[in-house]
Design a protein around this motif. Structure first.
Motif, PDB file in Angstrom:
ATOM      1  N   ALA A  70       0.735  -1.328   0.050  1.00  0.00           N
ATOM      2  CA  ALA A  70      -0.044  -0.089  -0.081  1.00  0.00           C
ATOM      3  C   ALA A  70       0.941   1.178  -0.010  1.00  0.00           C
ATOM      4  N   ALA A  71       1.927   1.342   0.919  1.00  0.00           N
ATOM      5  CA  ALA A  71       2.666   2.546   0.904  1.00  0.00           C
ATOM      6  C   ALA A  71       3.878   2.573  -0.295  1.00  0.00           C
ATOM      7  N   PHE A  72       4.554   1.750  -0.804  1.00  0.00           N
ATOM      8  CA  PHE A  72       5.168   1.633  -1.804  1.00  0.00           C
ATOM      9  C   PHE A  72       4.941   0.476  -2.785  1.00  0.00           C
ATOM     10  N   PRO A  73       4.086   0.611  -3.636  1.00  0.00           N
ATOM     11  CA  PRO A  73       3.567  -0.265  -4.824  1.00  0.00           C
ATOM     12  C   PRO A  73       4.737  -0.546  -5.768  1.00  0.00           C
ATOM     13  N   GLU A  74       5.300   0.273  -6.033  1.00  0.00           N
ATOM     14  CA  GLU A  74       6.601   0.109  -7.004  1.00  0.00           C
ATOM     15  C   GLU A  74       7.520  -0.752  -6.392  1.00  0.00           C
ATOM     16  N   TRP A  75       7.870  -0.747  -5.013  1.00  0.00           N
ATOM     17  CA  TRP A  75       8.839  -1.542  -4.671  1.00  0.00           C
ATOM     18  C   TRP A  75       8.322  -3.023  -4.555  1.00  0.00           C
ATOM     19  N   TYR A  76       7.063  -2.974  -3.961  1.00  0.00           N
ATOM     20  CA  TYR A  76       6.365  -4.392  -4.054  1.00  0.00           C
ATOM     21  C   TYR A  76       6.296  -4.975  -5.415  1.00  0.00           C
ATOM     22  N   ALA A  77       5.980  -4.274  -6.524  1.00  0.00           N
ATOM     23  CA  ALA A  77       5.938  -4.939  -7.930  1.00  0.00           C
ATOM     24  C   ALA A  77       7.000  -5.177  -8.494  1.00  0.00           C
ATOM     25  N   SER A  78       8.217  -4.633  -8.180  1.00  0.00           N
ATOM     26  CA  SER A  78       9.443  -4.520  -8.784  1.00  0.00           C
ATOM     27  C   SER A  78      10.169  -5.713  -8.071  1.00  0.00           C
ATOM     28  N   LEU A  79       9.871  -6.064  -6.742  1.00  0.00           N
ATOM     29  CA  LEU A  79      10.439  -7.112  -5.782  1.00  0.00           C
ATOM     30  C   LEU A  79       9.878  -8.641  -6.706  1.00  0.00           C
ATOM     31  N   PHE A  80       8.571  -8.553  -6.875  1.00  0.00           N
ATOM     32  CA  PHE A  80       8.124  -9.934  -7.424  1.00  0.00           C
ATOM     33  C   PHE A  80       8.656 -10.102  -8.827  1.00  0.00           C
ATOM     34  N   SER A  81       8.990  -9.273  -9.802  1.00  0.00           N
ATOM     35  CA  SER A  81       9.335  -9.211 -10.890  1.00  0.00           C
ATOM     36  C   SER A  81      10.746 -10.061 -10.896  1.00  0.00           C
ATOM     37  N   GLY A  82      11.612  -9.896  -9.868  1.00  0.00           N
ATOM     38  CA  GLY A  82      12.883 -10.693  -9.847  1.00  0.00           C
ATOM     39  C   GLY A  82      12.906 -11.979  -8.730  1.00  0.00           C
ATOM     40  N   PHE A  83      11.893 -11.477  -7.736  1.00  0.00           N
ATOM     41  CA  PHE A  83      12.132 -12.556  -6.497  1.00  0.00           C
ATOM     42  C   PHE A  83      10.953 -13.391  -6.571  1.00  0.00           C
ATOM     43  N   TYR A  84      10.271 -13.591  -7.706  1.00  0.00           N
ATOM     44  CA  TYR A  84       9.087 -14.356  -7.645  1.00  0.00           C
ATOM     45  C   TYR A  84       9.248 -15.811  -6.978  1.00  0.00           C
ATOM     46  N   LEU A  85      10.219 -16.538  -7.742  1.00  0.00           N
ATOM     47  CA  LEU A  85      10.373 -18.029  -7.362  1.00  0.00           C
ATOM     48  C   LEU A  85      10.775 -18.167  -5.914  1.00  0.00           C
ATOM     49  N   ALA A  86      11.737 -17.091  -5.338  1.00  0.00           N
ATOM     50  CA  ALA A  86      12.333 -17.211  -3.934  1.00  0.00           C
ATOM     51  C   ALA A  86      11.133 -16.919  -3.120  1.00  0.00           C
ATOM     52  N   LEU A  87      10.290 -15.916  -3.507  1.00  0.00           N
ATOM     53  CA  LEU A  87       9.112 -15.760  -2.527  1.00  0.00           C
ATOM     54  C   LEU A  87       8.073 -16.752  -2.625  1.00  0.00           C
ATOM     55  N   LEU A  88       7.992 -17.565  -3.648  1.00  0.00           N
ATOM     56  CA  LEU A  88       7.151 -18.593  -3.738  1.00  0.00           C
ATOM     57  C   LEU A  88       7.703 -19.690  -2.947  1.00  0.00           C
ATOM     58  N   LEU A  89       8.844 -19.838  -3.022  1.00  0.00           N
ATOM     59  CA  LEU A  89       9.338 -20.904  -2.103  1.00  0.00           C
ATOM     60  C   LEU A  89       9.162 -20.733  -0.571  1.00  0.00           C
ATOM     61  N   ILE A  90       8.964 -19.343  -0.089  1.00  0.00           N
ATOM     62  CA  ILE A  90       8.822 -19.189   1.118  1.00  0.00           C
ATOM     63  C   ILE A  90       7.498 -19.303   1.346  1.00  0.00           C
ATOM     64  N   LEU A  91       6.563 -18.867   0.513  1.00  0.00           N
ATOM     65  CA  LEU A  91       4.960 -18.977   0.607  1.00  0.00           C
ATOM     66  C   LEU A  91       4.610 -20.511   0.702  1.00  0.00           C
ATOM     67  N   VAL A  92       5.178 -21.340  -0.071  1.00  0.00           N
ATOM     68  CA  VAL A  92       4.687 -22.750  -0.263  1.00  0.00           C
ATOM     69  C   VAL A  92       5.447 -23.343   1.148  1.00  0.00           C
ATOM     70  N   GLY A  93       6.454 -22.966   1.685  1.00  0.00           N
ATOM     71  CA  GLY A  93       7.279 -23.619   2.922  1.00  0.00           C
ATOM     72  C   GLY A  93       6.224 -23.308   4.157  1.00  0.00           C
ATOM     73  N   LEU A  94       5.677 -21.830   4.074  1.00  0.00           N
ATOM     74  CA  LEU A  94       4.883 -21.467   5.248  1.00  0.00           C
ATOM     75  C   LEU A  94       3.479 -22.049   5.129  1.00  0.00           C
TER      76      LEU A  94
END
Length: 349
Positions: A70-94
């Motif tokens: 909500a506060a930094f949407p550009e940060w959030y979107a850009s992170l997912f453009s390159g960290f998608y797989l890493a963040l997906l691994l975290i999500l699957v683990g959780l």
């Protein structure tokens, strides 16, 4: 202080709360099969130390992610453009860990419990490593292009500094979890936890020190020496208190270290939120200073969010503090009742 800076600080505070609280959850999950390798009752004691609080601790991540979106949407979107797989691994683990914790006691079957233990283990080891990798890459900088997209793939994130960051969070959460188990249990389980603390403390301290010094020298500034020194002091407190059997002070020490290490990372990052290694002009910052790109939302959005945060954050803090106070007693093996889950064959019907 501008609203952009205020929300950058609030995002940092939310991640600090998440790592301090969820950090010992990860540690407990990693240590459960080690402490309980010969005793199902020990496993249940270890798991019950976080039973009343683990899902509440995860709320900090949801809040931090929501605040970033909500506060930094550009940060959030850009992170997912390159960290998608890493963040997906975290999500699957959780997800795997949450399901395993909730379902482990539902079926009274050894094979069922073993598979749940695998889910708890993977859901603890993977995020504990991946969070360090992610934040080390954020501080180091990524190949962010003029379209605000990260170029490259997952292997580009596995450079030495990032790998050391992952090892740092992994060992630090492991130590934090061992001290929490020692704080929350008695008898044989506490003895086992203290033995683990003695084995992993020195390697953890060395790795944290090397990563902290590397971060400060390569990316820090004048004032970030303060959290670096605070992190070292926290480890000293934890090590000394653990040898004296002062579990509360030892836990305070590792909590201080995690707090200070996270502050060091965010302090080294500011005013950027995602530096670009291609061109500094492509970097995202809190407010677009120094020719960078502003990652923040509009002023009106930040005003509305600020009023909501002022009201809701204190309520959440009070509720969670009350929860920890209610479940403050130590657990022992004698307090664990017989399993009450359904037989596996009945569950299949």
């Amino acid at each position: 202080m501008s609203l952009q800076v205020f929300w950058f600080l609030l995002v940092a505070v939310l991640f600090i709360g998440y790592f301090v609280l969820e950090g010992f959850d990860y540690g407990v999950g990693m240590l459960m099969p080690i402490i309980g390798r010969k005793s199902e009752v020990k496993k249940r004691v270890v798991l019950n130390t976080i039973g009343p609080v683990w899902d509440g601790n995860e709320v900090w991540l949801l809040t931090a992610g929501g605040a970033m979106f909500a506060a930094f949407p550009e940060w959030y979107a850009s992170l997912f453009s390159g960290f998608y797989l890493a963040l997906l691994l975290i999500l699957v683990g959780l997800i795997a860990r949450a399901c395993a914790i909730e379902w482990r006691s539902k079926i009274n079957d050894d094979k069922w419990r073993r598979w749940c233990d695998v889910g708890i283990g993977l859901g603890s080891w993977i995020p504990a490593l991946a969070w360090g990798l992610a934040f080390a890459n954020i501080v180091h900088g990524v190949k962010l292009n003029e379209k605000r997209q990260i170029e490259g793939n997952l292997f580009d994130l596995l450079h030495p500094y990032a790998l050391l960051g992952g090892l740092t969070t992994l060992l630090l959460f492991l130590l934090h979890g061992a001290i929490f188990i020692s704080l929350k249990t008695g008898g044989e389980v506490r003895d086992d936890a203290q033995a683990i603390i003695r084995k992993i403390f020195v390697p953890t301290a060395l790795v944290v020190a090397v990563f902290g010094i590397w971060t400060q020298l390569a990316y820090g500034n004048g004032w970030t020496w303060i959290p670096l020194v605070a992190a070292v002091i926290g480890l000293v407190i934890a090590g000394f208190a653990a040898t004296q059997g002062r579990d509360g002070w030892a836990f305070t020490g590792t909590a201080l270290t995690i707090l200070a290490a996270t502050a060091l990372l965010f302090g080294s990052l500011f005013p950027n939120v995602l530096p670009s290694t291609i061109d500094a002009a492509y970097s995202l910052s809190v407010d677009g200073r120094d020719g960078t790109i502003s990652a923040s939302s509009t002023h009106y959005t930040l005003v509305v969010m600020s009023w909501v945060a002022v009201v809701m954050v204190p309520l959440v803090l009070c509720y969670q503090a009350w929860t920890y106070w209610v479940f403050r007693k130590r657990l022992t093996m004698e307090q664990i009742p017989a399993p009450i889950g359904l037989p596996l064959e009945s569950a299949k019907k």
